[in-house]
Write an enzyme that holds these catalytic residues in place. Structure first.
Site, PDB file in Angstrom:
ATOM      1  N   HIS A 186      66.337 -18.412  -0.358  1.00 25.23           N
ATOM      2  CA  HIS A 186      66.222 -19.874  -0.362  1.00 25.23           C
ATOM      3  C   HIS A 186      67.553 -20.576  -0.453  1.00 25.23           C
ATOM      4  O   HIS A 186      67.724 -21.669   0.060  1.00 25.23           O
ATOM      5  CB  HIS A 186      65.253 -20.314  -1.456  1.00 25.23           C
ATOM      6  CG  HIS A 186      63.853 -20.039  -1.066  1.00 25.23           C
ATOM      7  ND1 HIS A 186      63.197 -18.906  -1.472  1.00 25.23           N
ATOM      8  CD2 HIS A 186      63.021 -20.690  -0.226  1.00 25.23           C
ATOM      9  CE1 HIS A 186      62.000 -18.901  -0.911  1.00 25.23           C
ATOM     10  NE2 HIS A 186      61.866 -19.960  -0.159  1.00 25.23           N
ATOM     11  N   ARG A 293      58.937 -28.205   0.988  1.00 28.90           N
ATOM     12  CA  ARG A 293      58.890 -27.218  -0.103  1.00 28.90           C
ATOM     13  C   ARG A 293      58.927 -27.981  -1.424  1.00 28.90           C
ATOM     14  O   ARG A 293      59.996 -28.229  -1.986  1.00 28.90           O
ATOM     15  CB  ARG A 293      60.098 -26.282  -0.025  1.00 28.90           C
ATOM     16  CG  ARG A 293      60.061 -25.287   1.113  1.00 28.90           C
ATOM     17  CD  ARG A 293      61.236 -24.321   1.017  1.00 28.90           C
ATOM     18  NE  ARG A 293      61.087 -23.171   1.871  1.00 28.90           N
ATOM     19  CZ  ARG A 293      61.581 -23.063   3.109  1.00 28.90           C
ATOM     20  NH1 ARG A 293      62.258 -24.060   3.640  1.00 28.90           N
ATOM     21  NH2 ARG A 293      61.403 -21.962   3.804  1.00 28.90           N
ATOM     22  N   GLU A 428      51.384 -15.788   5.160  1.00 32.85           N
ATOM     23  CA  GLU A 428      52.689 -15.184   4.877  1.00 32.85           C
ATOM     24  C   GLU A 428      52.555 -13.863   4.114  1.00 32.85           C
ATOM     25  O   GLU A 428      53.546 -13.329   3.621  1.00 32.85           O
ATOM     26  CB  GLU A 428      53.576 -16.170   4.115  1.00 32.85           C
ATOM     27  CG  GLU A 428      52.975 -16.744   2.852  1.00 32.85           C
ATOM     28  CD  GLU A 428      53.901 -17.725   2.134  1.00 32.85           C
ATOM     29  OE1 GLU A 428      55.093 -17.769   2.428  1.00 32.85           O
ATOM     30  OE2 GLU A 428      53.390 -18.446   1.255  1.00 32.85           O
ATOM     31  N   ASP A 452      58.321 -14.681   4.403  1.00 34.67           N
ATOM     32  CA  ASP A 452      57.599 -13.765   3.525  1.00 34.67           C
ATOM     33  C   ASP A 452      56.796 -12.740   4.314  1.00 34.67           C
ATOM     34  O   ASP A 452      56.676 -11.598   3.896  1.00 34.67           O
ATOM     35  CB  ASP A 452      56.664 -14.550   2.586  1.00 34.67           C
ATOM     36  CG  ASP A 452      57.433 -15.085   1.398  1.00 34.67           C
ATOM     37  OD1 ASP A 452      58.228 -14.316   0.817  1.00 34.67           O
ATOM     38  OD2 ASP A 452      57.275 -16.268   1.064  1.00 34.67           O
ATOM     39  N   ARG A 462      63.534  -9.917   0.866  1.00 35.93           N
ATOM     40  CA  ARG A 462      64.207 -10.818   1.806  1.00 35.93           C
ATOM     41  C   ARG A 462      65.608 -11.216   1.372  1.00 35.93           C
ATOM     42  O   ARG A 462      66.395 -11.725   2.177  1.00 35.93           O
ATOM     43  CB  ARG A 462      63.350 -12.061   2.056  1.00 35.93           C
ATOM     44  CG  ARG A 462      63.120 -12.917   0.830  1.00 35.93           C
ATOM     45  CD  ARG A 462      61.980 -13.891   1.049  1.00 35.93           C
ATOM     46  NE  ARG A 462      62.436 -15.222   1.393  1.00 35.93           N
ATOM     47  CZ  ARG A 462      61.629 -16.275   1.534  1.00 35.93           C
ATOM     48  NH1 ARG A 462      60.322 -16.138   1.376  1.00 35.93           N
ATOM     49  NH2 ARG A 462      62.102 -17.453   1.836  1.00 35.93           N
ATOM     50  N   CYS A 499      56.399 -21.889  10.246  1.00 37.85           N
ATOM     51  CA  CYS A 499      57.400 -22.637   9.489  1.00 37.85           C
ATOM     52  C   CYS A 499      58.462 -21.735   8.864  1.00 37.85           C
ATOM     53  O   CYS A 499      59.333 -22.209   8.150  1.00 37.85           O
ATOM     54  CB  CYS A 499      56.745 -23.514   8.427  1.00 37.85           C
ATOM     55  SG  CYS A 499      55.866 -22.561   7.178  1.00 37.85           S
TER      56      CYS A 499
END
Ligand code: PEP
Ligand code: MG
Length: 569
Positions: A186, A293, A428, A452, A462, A499
């Site tokens: 992120h 988010r 996801e 994800d 990730r 997305c």
């Protein structure tokens, strides 16, 4: 020259600033004597008080006095004999100032946490902050003031943490280089939103690069030139100008429809984490917000935002988008998103734990507050709800039940709200992908979260650079999964969007067009590039390529054929 992972496009030329996060290690027993140890503790306390006082003044003038109150509370605690006396006592027993501080404050943190009360949890979080502050001061950890680095800075870090990224100011930082980290962590998504060129995975760079060294970051190719010679330097000055010129050309797509070469109407939306980012999404020509988010609102604050605070933020994004749809994802807390004041339990597998919709359904009070705020914002434009981290239909049904209850509640209160709010499901997890046909019966729309989906399908963290070679949307397993989701959604007659970061991957794009994807939600910085890329493909050409790709057995083979077919100039 160093080669790493191209993580955020563009070219940055500037001066190195190495940001290291030192480990808090210390001797547990006194090296000198108790008197000097107590003096060290006193000095650390007054240094920390000075720092907190300055921070509190800044927060008060920039944000407001309610936000600065928490820091003022920390100041009081640092003078509270109930906290300090036991530390002094422990030093007298032979412990070092660091060990005494840690042991005593850990005891208080546990005590307040065990009380299982919101106010006491906040107290535990405050003491944790004080503990970290005191330990850092005692140990002498030097921290770079990321917020105030000079203009033209290239940040060089071991790993880009959210706490560093959230303090970056775009006008000062022209590049980022990291030793570790995955492309969809992120913090990196945030860096891309800031349009700062970034290269990941250059091992040892924090040791080699020295503050103020000249450095070039080529975020499009994943290259770093440390202390370049004159020829390289000027070559990159030209390349940077060329990059900017190309970006300007993309601006012609701002007012255009998103449409394939053979006329299939598509849409490109923006992903945001705050109402401010909606402004950039709008300016970059996005046809709506495909992913807000919302947890970033929670992370920016030092307290749980109230219904009113959330309502104001959502409404602001809705107003900015002037009638275009805004999809607000309910809080996806957990995983790599820590929120200190929530005092979440430490989990050994946070990505498999109390995350996303699981957290929301387990904390219904705060979930209701959020749903109310979203539905109320819906009275001011087109708002949809999206549920993260779904693995089974029960979760969606429970959310729908809550939305129904809240609708009645708001109606009774005579508050205006969106009465027919759509509820979408993020796909996801491998489970959601496999039962997409079942979920489609309960969801008003799908949005594929590839960040994800890749992580869980490939069993690859990730954010972990060591296994990033496996992290790819072009893996045959991931491609099959994406195809299945899109087909299931279309069969059920609901819209399907993507997305995750892969939605702006030009290599993947022809396959998505062939599978029938029509909605792409991307980082605002990538909206126009994605629209231009869609315009370059016809369904027929995409189908031909997809047919070949789907017969291949490895990521390498897929990549090779796509790289030949896709013009990425
Ligand atoms: C995703 O997983 O693809 C996604 C969009 O959500 P996040 O990156 O916030 O986990
Ligand atoms: Mg996700």
């Amino acid at each position: 020259m160093y080669k790493g992972i191209a993580a955020s496009g563009g070219i940055g030329i500037g001066n190195v600033c190495v940001v290291t996060e030192q480990e808090l290690t210390y001797d547990a027993v006194i090296v000198g004597d108790a008197v000097s140890e107590k003096k060290r503790l006193d000095e650390a306390r007054s240094d920390l008080k000075k720092k907190i006082k300055e921070a509190s003044d800044t927060v008060r003038s920039r944000i407001g006095s309610s936000e600065s109150q928490i820091l003022d509370g920390h100041l009081l605690m640092l003078s509270d004999p109930e906290l300090i006396k036991p530390i002094v006592k422990k030093i007298d027993e032979g412990f070092s100032a660091e060990a005494a501080t840690e042991a005593v404050l850990d005891g208080f943190i546990k005590m307040f946490r065990d009380m299982d009360d919101d106010l006491m949890s906040q107290r535990a979080a405050d003491i944790k902050d004080i503990k970290t502050g005191l330990l850092k001061t005692l140990i002498g950890v030097k921290e770079v003031d990321v917020e105030n680095v000079p203009q033209g800075t290239v940040l060089v870090v071991k790993e880009l943490t959210l706490s560093v990224t959230s303090r970056i100011k775009r006008e000062n930082v022209v590049g980022i280089i990291t030793e570790e980290g995955g492309i969809t962590s992120h913090s990196l998504i945030l860096a891309r939103a800031l349009e700062i060129p970034a290269v990941l995975g250059i091992k040892g760079i924090t040791d080699v690069a020295k503050d103020k060294d000249t450095v070039i970051v080529d975020g499009s190719k994943g290259l770093v030139h440390l202390k370049p010679d004159d020829a390289t330097y000027y070559e990159y000055v030209d390349k940077k100008e060329e990059y900017i010129r190309k970006e300007e050309l993309l601006a012609t797509y701002i007012d255009k429809e998103t449409i394939t070469a053979d006329g299939i109407k598509c849409r490109v939306y923006g992903n945001i984490g705050s109402p401010d980012e909606a402004v950039r999404a709008y300016e970059h020509g996005s046809e709506g917000i495909g992913l807000f988010r919302s947890e970033f609102l929670f992370m920016e604050n030092n307290h749980m935002p109230s219904e009113e605070e959330q309502f104001v933020a959502y409404k602001e994004a809705v107003a900015t988008m002037k009638g275009r749809p805004v999809i607000i994802r309910t809080m996806d807390i957990g995983g790599d998103k820590e929120i200190p004041y929530l005092n979440l339990k430490k989990e050994s597998n946070p990505f498999l734990g109390f995350r996303g919709v699981r957290y929301s359904l387990g904390n219904k009070d705060s979930f209701r507050t959020q749903l109310r705020a979203i539905m109320r914002a819906g009275a001011f434009g087109k708002v949809k709800i999206m549920v993260p981290f779904v693995t089974c239909i029960d979760e969606l049904q429970e959310v729908r039940g809550l939305v129904k209850e809240i609708s009645k509640e708001l109606e009774n209160e005579k508050v205006s709200f969106e009465k027919n709010v759509e509820i979408g499901c993020m796909i996801e997890t491998p489970s959601a992908a496999l039962i997409a046909d079942i979920l489609a019966e309960e969801a008003d729309f799908f949005s594929i979260g590839t960040n994800d989906l890749i992580q869980y399908t490939m069993s690859v963290d990730r954010g972990n650079g060591d296994v990033s070679y496996l992290y790819s949307a072009l893996q045959p397993s991931v491609l099959r999964s994406i195809k299945n989701i899109i087909e299931s959604g279309k069969k059920a007659g609901i819209p399907v969007a993507m997305c995750g970061e892969a939605a702006s991957d030009s290599l993947l794009l022809p396959l998505l067009i062939s599978f029938g994807l029509e909605e792409y939600s991307v980082n605002p910085a990538d909206v126009l590039r994605t629209r231009a890329a869609i315009a370059g493909w016809s369904k027929k050409d995409a189908d031909e390529l997809a047919e070949k790709v789907l017969s291949l057995r490895s990521e390498n083979e897929v990549r090779e054929i796509l790289e030949k077919a896709v013009d990425r100039s």
